[in-house]
Design a protein around this motif. Structure first.
Motif, PDB file in Angstrom:
ATOM      1  N   ASN A  37      40.576  43.554  51.621  1.00  0.00           N
ATOM      2  CA  ASN A  37      40.637  42.298  50.875  1.00  0.00           C
ATOM      3  C   ASN A  37      42.076  41.949  50.482  1.00  0.00           C
ATOM      4  O   ASN A  37      42.992  42.723  50.695  1.00  0.00           O
ATOM      5  CB  ASN A  37      39.770  42.420  49.612  1.00  0.00           C
ATOM      6  CG  ASN A  37      38.333  42.726  49.963  1.00  0.00           C
ATOM      7  OD1 ASN A  37      37.732  42.042  50.784  1.00  0.00           O
ATOM      8  ND2 ASN A  37      37.788  43.782  49.367  1.00  0.00           N
TER       9      ASN A  37
ATOM     10  N   VAL B 149      44.378  39.879  51.507  1.00  0.00           N
ATOM     11  CA  VAL B 149      45.383  39.931  52.573  1.00  0.00           C
ATOM     12  C   VAL B 149      46.626  39.141  52.180  1.00  0.00           C
ATOM     13  O   VAL B 149      46.534  38.009  51.684  1.00  0.00           O
ATOM     14  CB  VAL B 149      44.797  39.375  53.890  1.00  0.00           C
ATOM     15  CG1 VAL B 149      45.906  39.140  54.914  1.00  0.00           C
ATOM     16  CG2 VAL B 149      43.744  40.326  54.439  1.00  0.00           C
TER      17      VAL B 149
ATOM     18  N   HIS C 112      46.827  44.589  52.904  1.00  0.00           N
ATOM     19  CA  HIS C 112      45.553  44.300  52.230  1.00  0.00           C
ATOM     20  C   HIS C 112      45.179  45.487  51.352  1.00  0.00           C
ATOM     21  O   HIS C 112      45.866  46.512  51.351  1.00  0.00           O
ATOM     22  CB  HIS C 112      44.453  44.014  53.268  1.00  0.00           C
ATOM     23  CG  HIS C 112      44.142  45.172  54.172  1.00  0.00           C
ATOM     24  ND1 HIS C 112      43.151  46.080  53.907  1.00  0.00           N
ATOM     25  CD2 HIS C 112      44.721  45.595  55.330  1.00  0.00           C
ATOM     26  CE1 HIS C 112      43.115  47.000  54.856  1.00  0.00           C
ATOM     27  NE2 HIS C 112      44.065  46.733  55.735  1.00  0.00           N
TER      28      HIS C 112
ATOM     29  N   THR D 125      47.648  45.471  60.672  1.00  0.00           N
ATOM     30  CA  THR D 125      47.213  45.501  59.275  1.00  0.00           C
ATOM     31  C   THR D 125      47.588  46.834  58.636  1.00  0.00           C
ATOM     32  O   THR D 125      47.627  47.871  59.312  1.00  0.00           O
ATOM     33  CB  THR D 125      45.683  45.320  59.153  1.00  0.00           C
ATOM     34  OG1 THR D 125      45.034  46.511  59.627  1.00  0.00           O
ATOM     35  CG2 THR D 125      45.186  44.119  59.941  1.00  0.00           C
TER      36      THR D 125
END
Lengths: 352, 352
Positions: A338, A340, A334, A12
């Protein structure tokens, strides 16, 4: 989708943190009259390169032609390959790339410069050339200012090449004298040193203490990692790249096993701050990632007051962002957890 | 094409050496009445898996569902996932896989077994289950024979799961007592232990010294690497996986720089024999790969009588084949240097 809903392990990147890192480094460079050249080896992602250019970077650096080709395909126009191009296949590809973008390369030998010159001249393209200087790191680079000046003289006389200046890694205040002497010897030959490019995130914010440096080449700053955290260049909130993992086993009270090992996190140490461990578990900062297998992290919970349960998802800050990013085909971008959005790590695995 | 004509760096695998490694391990297993289960984490290549099965392997092992899905797509019918499956996405995929192949999995918790059971029963499939035993390694696995028996009892009562037996890593003669006690406690519950699976190349050829083990799960043996060479399980000629690299800089008489670093060779140490170096340069065995950057190898030539020239191609045996293979999209398969054929490393990067 939110980050917590991703299957694990998943790479991420928090674009809010990226934005902060990009702005901070650009502000630093602008404030000190340094050009910023973003090294894409870290992210291998055209989207992040465009963010860096949009903020004011003068161009990008790549280690491999394959990375540069991906970035050229994505519309990036100023590319430095900060790695010696050796081999006939590399010369052909460099010439093809020079038709599409403003290309410069680094090199430390007459032979590499001469062969690239021949290829460039044959195809009527011009390629910028920076003399790679070993100012103490002990990797590539000419060994003395006199050698730098001699190679600069050779390059300046070669068709198809344009002498651009000097390049070194890492950038430190200590190499100012070395670089000054090289520049003065080159200028004594009536040649211009337009660029002195210094690289590396760990010393980046001290680059201005080296008065010779005109350009800062940085990659890792954009993501940050455990190296950056321990080295003091990044606070935790600005460490944008993390791997979401699951606790897949809790064999003892003191041990958790995660589904992310060397093939998700890399076995790269926390260079400069190596303590033999392999990442920071964000939610359990007293946990210690003692060792990695290929697909397992072995986590020591003995210092933790609260401990993760089987099936719980946790977030790991790897030792080295550049190594970790290169292991994943897909990254979940992201904004603070949030929104994503999945993106292909387009230049991942471009080893050539 | 011959190997010497490949652009660099390039991952290469000598199929002649693979054939020898496959035959040797299969002969060992056949001679000792052990089933061989080939762990595909090393090669991630259906073609090599089929070679192993053709020689007599009873099936394959995978660490990740993603690897297993690639192998199932390639027609492989007996797959063990030797890693705990935790998370609803994993359960769905496991059930889908169990419709296509004979699937078994390893696990060490009631919770993981119960959730897989629910998914399997709901979809009317049967999945084999092996109780993961920590016989001393300190990774996953139940901590005692009594725990193993208790979990076996739970599994045997769960719909959709079929208790298959025990699994441990690594296999050593020392764990015979542990495994015997677990087996006897399970049999005392009127349950059958059909398989006792032991893993790991380093101790593979001593697996028969553990009378409990019925199946040998091995991956790295098929390629070999510097770990295997230093550990004495492979002679150099049988180390099939190598990376061809070029000398891109010769900054000093004692130093050569290659175009292969942690992103081609991995930063994995020579586990068990770690001397802080990063590979063997076949043509210059007295050269020492002192350190790696992401794309550079820094090679110390001071002990070498003859030394490689700029532009010369050399062959590096990495510390760890499984890590190196996972970094390359494409592998050059060859036979003793000739008949090069390129293949996609199909299950590379299947981190989930």
């Amino acid at each position: 989708m939110v980050v917590g809903e991703l299957p694990t392990p998943f790479l991420t990147v928090d674009l809010d943190a990226v934005d902060r890192n990009v702005a901070r480094m650009q502000t630093y460079c602008d404030g000190h009259g340094l050009a910023l050249r973003a090294h894409v080896k870290t992210h291998k992602l055209p989207r992040v390169a465009h963010l860096q250019l949009g903020a004011g970077a003068v161009g990008i650096a790549c280690q491999k032609l394959g990375e540069a080709e991906v970035m050229a395909d994505a519309g990036i126009e100023d590319i430095l390959i900060s790695f010696p191009l050796v081999g006939s296949d590399k010369l052909e590809r460099a010439v093809a790339l020079a038709r599409r973008v403003t290309l410069s390369v680094a090199g430390d030998s007459h032979a590499a410069a001469a062969s690239l010159s021949a290829a460039a001249a044959e195809h009527g393209v011009s390629i910028g050339y920076l003399v790679d200087c070993d100012t103490g790191f002990g990797r590539t680079g000419v060994q003395s200012p006199a050698e730098a000046a001699e190679l600069a003289g050779v390059i300046s006389a070669l068709p198809g090449l344009e002498l651009r200046g000097l390049i070194t890694h890492p950038v430190t205040p200590d190499s100012e004298g070395w670089l000054r002497e090289a520049r003065e010897l080159i200028e004594a030959r009536d040649l211009a040193v337009k660029v002195v490019s210094g690289g590396g995130t760990p010393g980046a914010l001290h680059a201005h203490e080296n008065a010779e440096v005109t350009e800062l080449r940085v990659g890792n700053y954009v993501y940050g990692d455990r190296r950056c955290l321990l080295g003091g260049t990044h606070v935790l909130a600005d460490c944008a790249l993390r791997v979401v993992a699951s606790v897949v086993s809790r064999p003892t009270a003191d041990r958790a096993i995660l589904d992310a090992g060397t093939k998700s996190l890399t076995s790269d140490p926390a260079l400069g701050h190596d303590d033999g461990t392999f990442g920071l578990v964000i939610e359990y900062p007293d946990a210690v990632v003692r060792s990695l297998s290929e697909e397992h992290a072995i986590v020591d919970l003995s210092a933790c007051e609260t401990r993760p349960e089987l099936g719980e998802k946790v977030t790991v800050l790897p030792n080295h962002a550049c190594g970790a990013a290169n292991l994943h085909d897909t990254v979940a971008l992201h904004r603070s957890g949030n929104d994503v959005e999945l993106a292909a790590v387009a230049a991942r695995g471009r080893v050539r």
